[in-house]
Motif scaffolding. Structure first.
Motif, short mmCIF file in Angstrom:
data_model
loop_
_atom_site.label_atom_id
_atom_site.label_comp_id
_atom_site.label_asym_id
_atom_site.label_seq_id
_atom_site.Cartn_x
_atom_site.Cartn_y
_atom_site.Cartn_z
N ILE A 177 5.48 -32.40 17.94
CA ILE A 177 5.34 -31.03 18.45
C ILE A 177 6.23 -30.09 17.66
O ILE A 177 7.40 -30.37 17.42
CB ILE A 177 5.73 -30.96 19.94
CG1 ILE A 177 4.98 -32.01 20.74
CG2 ILE A 177 5.44 -29.58 20.51
CD1 ILE A 177 5.43 -32.11 22.18
N PHE A 178 5.66 -28.96 17.27
CA PHE A 178 6.42 -27.90 16.62
C PHE A 178 6.06 -26.61 17.34
O PHE A 178 5.17 -25.86 16.94
CB PHE A 178 6.06 -27.82 15.12
CG PHE A 178 6.96 -26.91 14.33
CD1 PHE A 178 8.30 -27.20 14.14
CD2 PHE A 178 6.45 -25.75 13.76
CE1 PHE A 178 9.12 -26.36 13.40
CE2 PHE A 178 7.26 -24.90 13.02
CZ PHE A 178 8.59 -25.21 12.83
N LEU A 179 6.76 -26.35 18.46
CA LEU A 179 6.39 -25.27 19.35
C LEU A 179 6.50 -23.90 18.69
O LEU A 179 5.74 -22.99 19.01
CB LEU A 179 7.27 -25.31 20.61
CG LEU A 179 7.08 -26.55 21.50
CD1 LEU A 179 8.07 -26.52 22.66
CD2 LEU A 179 5.66 -26.62 22.03
N ARG A 180 7.46 -23.75 17.78
CA ARG A 180 7.61 -22.45 17.12
C ARG A 180 6.36 -22.08 16.34
O ARG A 180 5.93 -20.93 16.34
CB ARG A 180 8.82 -22.50 16.18
CG ARG A 180 10.12 -22.83 16.89
CD ARG A 180 11.28 -23.00 15.92
NE ARG A 180 12.48 -23.47 16.61
CZ ARG A 180 13.65 -23.67 16.02
NH1 ARG A 180 13.78 -23.45 14.72
NH2 ARG A 180 14.69 -24.10 16.71
N GLY A 181 5.78 -23.07 15.70
CA GLY A 181 4.55 -22.82 14.96
C GLY A 181 3.35 -22.67 15.87
O GLY A 181 2.50 -21.81 15.65
N LEU A 182 3.26 -23.52 16.91
CA LEU A 182 2.13 -23.45 17.83
C LEU A 182 2.05 -22.10 18.52
O LEU A 182 0.96 -21.57 18.74
CB LEU A 182 2.24 -24.56 18.88
CG LEU A 182 1.84 -25.97 18.45
CD1 LEU A 182 2.13 -26.96 19.56
CD2 LEU A 182 0.37 -26.02 18.06
N THR A 183 3.20 -21.56 18.89
CA THR A 183 3.21 -20.27 19.57
C THR A 183 2.59 -19.18 18.71
O THR A 183 1.80 -18.36 19.19
CB THR A 183 4.66 -19.88 19.94
OG1 THR A 183 5.24 -20.92 20.72
CG2 THR A 183 4.67 -18.59 20.75
N HIS A 184 2.93 -19.17 17.42
CA HIS A 184 2.34 -18.18 16.52
C HIS A 184 0.89 -18.49 16.21
O HIS A 184 0.07 -17.59 16.07
CB HIS A 184 3.15 -18.12 15.22
CG HIS A 184 4.49 -17.46 15.37
ND1 HIS A 184 4.68 -16.11 15.14
CD2 HIS A 184 5.69 -17.94 15.76
CE1 HIS A 184 5.95 -15.80 15.36
NE2 HIS A 184 6.58 -16.89 15.74
N TRP A 185 0.55 -19.78 16.11
CA TRP A 185 -0.81 -20.18 15.78
C TRP A 185 -1.80 -19.79 16.87
O TRP A 185 -2.95 -19.43 16.59
CB TRP A 185 -0.84 -21.70 15.57
CG TRP A 185 -2.21 -22.26 15.37
CD1 TRP A 185 -2.93 -22.30 14.21
CD2 TRP A 185 -3.05 -22.85 16.38
NE1 TRP A 185 -4.14 -22.89 14.43
CE2 TRP A 185 -4.24 -23.23 15.75
CE3 TRP A 185 -2.88 -23.10 17.74
CZ2 TRP A 185 -5.29 -23.85 16.44
CZ3 TRP A 185 -3.91 -23.71 18.43
CH2 TRP A 185 -5.09 -24.08 17.79
N MET A 186 -1.38 -19.84 18.15
CA MET A 186 -2.29 -19.57 19.26
C MET A 186 -2.77 -18.13 19.29
O MET A 186 -3.83 -17.84 19.84
CB MET A 186 -1.61 -19.92 20.59
CG MET A 186 -1.48 -21.40 20.85
SD MET A 186 -0.96 -21.75 22.55
CE MET A 186 0.61 -20.93 22.61
N GLY A 187 -1.99 -17.24 18.72
CA GLY A 187 -2.39 -15.84 18.74
C GLY A 187 -1.89 -15.13 19.98
O GLY A 187 -0.70 -15.14 20.26
N PHE A 188 -2.81 -14.53 20.74
CA PHE A 188 -2.49 -13.66 21.88
C PHE A 188 -1.74 -12.42 21.38
O PHE A 188 -1.50 -12.25 20.19
CB PHE A 188 -1.66 -14.41 22.93
CG PHE A 188 -2.42 -15.49 23.65
CD1 PHE A 188 -3.22 -15.18 24.74
CD2 PHE A 188 -2.33 -16.82 23.25
CE1 PHE A 188 -3.92 -16.18 25.42
CE2 PHE A 188 -3.03 -17.81 23.91
CZ PHE A 188 -3.82 -17.49 24.99
N ARG A 189 -1.37 -11.59 22.29
CA ARG A 189 -0.66 -10.36 21.94
C ARG A 189 0.84 -10.67 21.92
O ARG A 189 1.41 -11.01 22.96
CB ARG A 189 -0.97 -9.25 22.95
CG ARG A 189 -0.50 -7.88 22.48
CD ARG A 189 -0.82 -6.80 23.49
NE ARG A 189 -0.32 -5.51 23.04
CZ ARG A 189 -0.15 -4.47 23.83
NH1 ARG A 189 -0.43 -4.55 25.12
NH2 ARG A 189 0.29 -3.33 23.34
N GLN A 190 1.45 -10.52 20.76
CA GLN A 190 2.85 -10.93 20.60
C GLN A 190 3.71 -9.79 20.05
O GLN A 190 3.22 -8.91 19.34
CB GLN A 190 2.95 -12.13 19.63
CG GLN A 190 2.15 -13.33 20.05
CD GLN A 190 2.54 -14.59 19.30
OE1 GLN A 190 3.60 -14.66 18.68
NE2 GLN A 190 1.69 -15.61 19.36
#
Length: 308
Positions: A177-190
């Motif tokens: 798991i690399f949550l930092r990357g997954l969070t950006h990969w998922m998109g959504f409004r950030q």
């Protein structure tokens, strides 16, 4: 009132548990939100579990998860996300380097309509220049070789995620798991917020050079196959150089009637290309290893006990 879940992984943090709870509780005392704090004991060998159990008996908003062994920081955060039930979830570290005073600003940005509010770490002056520069260069490099823009906000697990984002995250069953990357990969409004990291109050960081290097390779191989293409490109390039070099040698032999001597340079060349081949095989091996772990489909963590 809306509920905010705070996920805090802890590994040998007995001296910081009460301090981080007090800091978070003081912040929510002035906010119109209910909250829960989910402490994830990631296989601590000190008195962290006893401190958590005693504290949870005094404060019902504290929930505890105890792993069967040390599984690592990222699986610990993932476990907290899997069991959190707040309208939004904030992940932060137990060492007090993530300031609890920033929580109201994170929530305010969430209320503006952002699904993910990540933070951009600024290191204090006492942190070495090498640490600052290497971290910045790593995330720039990761952005360059992957399809995820992590040039900003990649270096911190201090973030707020809406419950909808957390539900998507729960379905991620990657072995590394690399949550930092997954969070950006998922998109959504950030959106991002900058903060200056605080000082660790008690204990020592468990992130040594070996763990940081492993974490770096996990991030690179989790979001990019470009290193595999690099191996192929280097193969073509070196083959072309070898063909040109051999052509020059043959022409020189026919024209001048002499042979080019150079036993040492030959050995150096063989050793160099042997090293390059080993590097390429290592890159391929890393990807094969990730596939091997993924197909076994073992859980990212095992819970020994929890109080909810």
């Amino acid at each position: 009132m809306k509920k905010i879940s705070i996920v805090i992984p802890a590994h040998n943090e007995e001296g910081n548990i009460v301090l981080i709870y007090d800091a978070v509780a003081r912040v929510f005392a002035s906010l119109n939100y209910t909250f829960e704090i989910i402490f994830v004991n990631d296989g601590s060998t000190d008195d962290t579990q006893n401190v958590l159990e005693k504290l949870s008996k005094l404060h019902p908003e504290i929930k505890t998860i105890e792993f069967s062994r040390n599984f690592g920081h990222q699986p610990a955060v993932k476990a907290g996300l899997d069991l959190a039930d707040g309208d939004a979830v904030i992940s932060m570290d137990a060492d007090l380097q993530h300031p609890a005073e920033l929580i109201p600003t994170l929530i305010a940005k969430w209320e503006e309509g952002y699904d993910v509010v990540y933070t951009i770490r600024k290191y204090p002056k006492q942190i070495s220049m090498f640490k600052r520069k290497s971290s910045s260069l790593y995330y720039r490099f990761l952005t360059a070789i992957s399809d995820v823009d992590m040039s900003e906000g990649g270096g911190s697990d201090f973030r707020l995620m809406d419950a909808a984002v957390v539900r998507v995250m729960r379905n991620m069953n990657e072995s590394d798991i690399f949550l930092r990357g997954l969070t950006h990969w998922m998109g959504f409004r950030q959106t991002g917020l900058r903060f200056t990291a605080g000082q660790r109050v008690s204990g020592q960081s468990s992130y040594n050079l070996k763990k940081m290097m492993r974490f770096a390779f996990t991030g690179i191989t989790a979001f990019s196959v470009k290193p595999l293409y690099l191996a192929a490109y280097l193969g073509f390039i070196f083959s072309a150089f070898a063909a040109v070099g051999y052509g020059i040698y043959v022409i020189n032999s026919f024209v001048d009637g002499t042979e080019i001597s150079g036993w040492a340079s030959l050995i150096m060349t063989v050793v160099f290309f042997g090293g390059v081949q080993l590097i390429m095989l290592g890159i391929i091996g890393i990807y094969l290893g990730k596939i091997f772990k993924q197909v076994k489909d073992r859980p990212n963590y095992i819970i020994r006990s929890k109080n909810f």
